[in-house]
Design a protein around this motif. Structure first.
Motif: not given
Length: 585
Positions: A463-468
């Motif tokens: 999620x953290x990467x997709x959010x970026x």
């Protein structure tokens, strides 16, 4: 400039080596260094770039051949360094004689231009088109796939992606074990379950060594729905053959369906049975007999001199037994006294097919760590058959621990049975599954946190990467609404990006192609997953430190370029690994 296959780190290292070599030769021609053959020397990117972007030990390595103190050698070399028109802007000498080169703004600009101009930035030609076969999962088609298959699927598929992006010609392959003892056992289990439908369990008890799963009962019922009691009084071997012919294709189709849901598409589904039908297994046995790697025992069995050939790959005269103890390594049966080949014989024929018949430069197998004792045997067998054991590489994969509330989970809530791949994918998003299984190198046991995998916050790494990625898409949309457009790759000038967070982010983006090559070389796709998290972290740090929406002129344009470059790298990694790259969240 054409940025296809551009590797900024490699470009810097290559040019640094050329510059240092030319400078040393110029110093020898001038007489400040004596004439000598240049020694082998290291050119590397140091962990801490405060002292330089590229460091070399040429002066220390040259002390013996030049008969001078390293610092004197370094001074003579740096005096002849011409950095005009190069990627470098400066040089200094550190400590006893390390030569440190500092990259100029042209290099930083080239990184951003490459990442913005090339939709496949990160892809290189390092593999030179060599043909690699990656065989993974290869679960027995006699039952459902387990957690080891779930990890092996993500590992094998993402390793194949890394190899592809590193410039290799990759074939993904599934080896269907549709012959031998496990199929005999499968047929016997099915046949008895079928007979139980008509005669009862007491009349036809299922032996303990048979498959006990509910899936066997289901396949027997499906057979009965079509054939009724037509096979109840048939010869048992005839029944086994008929029911396997009905059930096995269904199970194979189920494997294909479940792996497809997991976003794995194979280029080749290879049947073990084809090796037997074509005579390939017998041909390999005959070849091994010809070379003396095999011999006939008194009882008629054909024996393979396993220890002799495996010793080269770390197996001496002892081997582990099933109970974990050691015993003297023995010659192994390839063909039983009754004329039936062992699984090992078929395995040798299969790998011979990959390397000799189909001509792959390398065969890579992803196996569970419990197969570690088989690695040297297979490599040795390749030597024995006239190939090279080094052409076969095996990635050993440690087990998975499913965790919930910090405690191990072994049973499915829904079925009360051991958790299968399909159970996992019913509970956990496929993006999370593929990303989580590639967070640790294969040699490490993996704790899969089921609670974390379903969270929609920054604690969840995918999620953290997709959010970026989504954050950048949102930023670009806002800029577009304000009438701000990116002016194009040719307008990029990294010299205006002076904030430490900007410089650090560009350096990190520059590492992407080199990370792909390293992941391919080390068979470690988890390296790319960790790198992707680092990129997302560095972007969030840059975003919080540097204004973009209300920045002006060239600064805004180049911060847009930096954001586009980050978006491209994250998008390429996620799509490589078949994880979604959302534009909004």
């Amino acid at each position: 400039m054409d940025y296809q296959n551009y590797n900024p780190r490699l470009a810097a290292l290559t040019e640094a080596r050329t510059l240092l070599t030319d400078a040393a030769k110029a110093a020898m021609a001038e007489g400040t260094l004596p004439q000598a053959d240049l020694p082998d020397f290291i050119v590397e990117i140091p962990a801490d770039v405060k002292n330089g972007d590229v460091a070399s030990n040429l002066a220390m390595a040259g002390a013996r051949v030049f008969h001078k103190a390293p610092r004197q050698i370094a001074e003579a070399i740096t005096a002849k360094l011409d950095l005009n028109g190069t990627l470098f802007a400066g040089v200094d000498i550190a400590g006893p004689g390390f030569i440190n080169l500092f990259l100029g703004q042209d290099w930083f600009t080239s990184v951003l231009r490459a990442a913005c101009a090339n939709p496949e930035y990160g892809r290189t030609d390092a593999g030179a088109g060599k043909r690699y076969n990656v065989e993974f999962v290869s679960a027995n088609p006699t039952g459902p796939m387990h957690m080891g298959n779930a990890r092996g699927g993500a590992l094998g598929d993402c390793l194949a992606a890394c190899l592809d992006w590193a410039g290799y010609d990759v074939t993904r392959e599934f080896y269907i074990n549709d012959a031998g003892n496990q199929i005999e056992k499968f047929g016997k289990s099915l046949a008895i379950r079928y007979l139980q439908l008509y005669k009862g369990e007491e009349a036809c008890p299922l032996p303990a060594e048979c498959y006990q799963g509910a899936d066997i009962i289901q396949r027997a019922k499906e057979f009965a729905e079509v054939h009724g009691d037509a096979y109840v009084n048939a010869d048992f071997e005839e029944l086994k053959k008929a029911i396997v012919a009905d059930a096995l294709p269904k199970n194979i189709a189920g494997l294909q369906r479940d792996l497809g849901k997991y976003r794995i598409q194979y280029d080749v589904w290879f049947h073990e049975s084809d090796l037997h039908k074509s005579g390939a297994v017998q041909a390999v046995v005959d070849k091994l007999l010809e070379t003396g790697a095999c011999y006939k025992a008194e009882d008629g069995a054909i024996m393979y001199r396993s220890a002799q050939y495996a010793a080269k790959y770390g197996v001496a005269n002892k081997r582990k037994t099933e109970d974990g103890s050691e015993e003297e390594a023995k010659d192994e049966v390839l063909v039983r006294a009754n004329g039936i080949p062992t699984y090992f014989a078929a395995d040798i024929a299969y790998h011979y097919n990959k390397l000799a018949v189909r001509g792959f430069d390398k065969a890579i197998d992803v196996w569970g760590a419990d197969h570690h004792g088989h690695v040297a045997r297979m490599k040795g067998a390749m030597d024995a058959i006239g190939l090279h054991g080094e052409q076969l590489d095996v990635v050993l994969m440690q087990m998975v621990n499913l965790m919930r509330d910090g405690k191990p989970v072994r049973m499915s809530k829904r079925t009360g049975k051991a958790i299968t791949l399909t159970d996992l994918l019913d509970e956990v998003p496929i993006d999370s599954a593929r990303f989580f299984f590639n967070q640790r190198e294969s040699s490490s046991t993996l704790d899969f946190d089921l609670d974390l995998a379903v969270r929609n916050d920054s604690e969840n790494p995918v999620y953290y990467v997709q959010y970026a990625h989504a954050r950048i898409c949102s930023l670009l949309k806002k800029l577009e609404e304000q009438g701000v457009a990116f002016q194009g790759v040719d307008s990029i000038d990294a010299s205006v990006l002076t904030d430490p967070s900007e410089q650090a982010l560009i350096r990190l983006l520059a590492a992407f192609p080199a990370e792909i090559v390293a992941a391919a070389d080390k068979y470690d796709p988890a390296r790319i997953t960790r790198y992707c998290i680092d990129v997302a972290t560095a972007f969030h740090r840059f975003y919080n430190a540097c204004r973009i929406l209300d920045a002006e002129g060239a600064v805004q344009q180049n911060r847009i370029a930096l954001s586009l470059a980050v978006r491209g790298v994250i998008h390429n990694i996620l799509t490589m690994f078949k994880v979604n790259a959302p534009e909004s969240m």
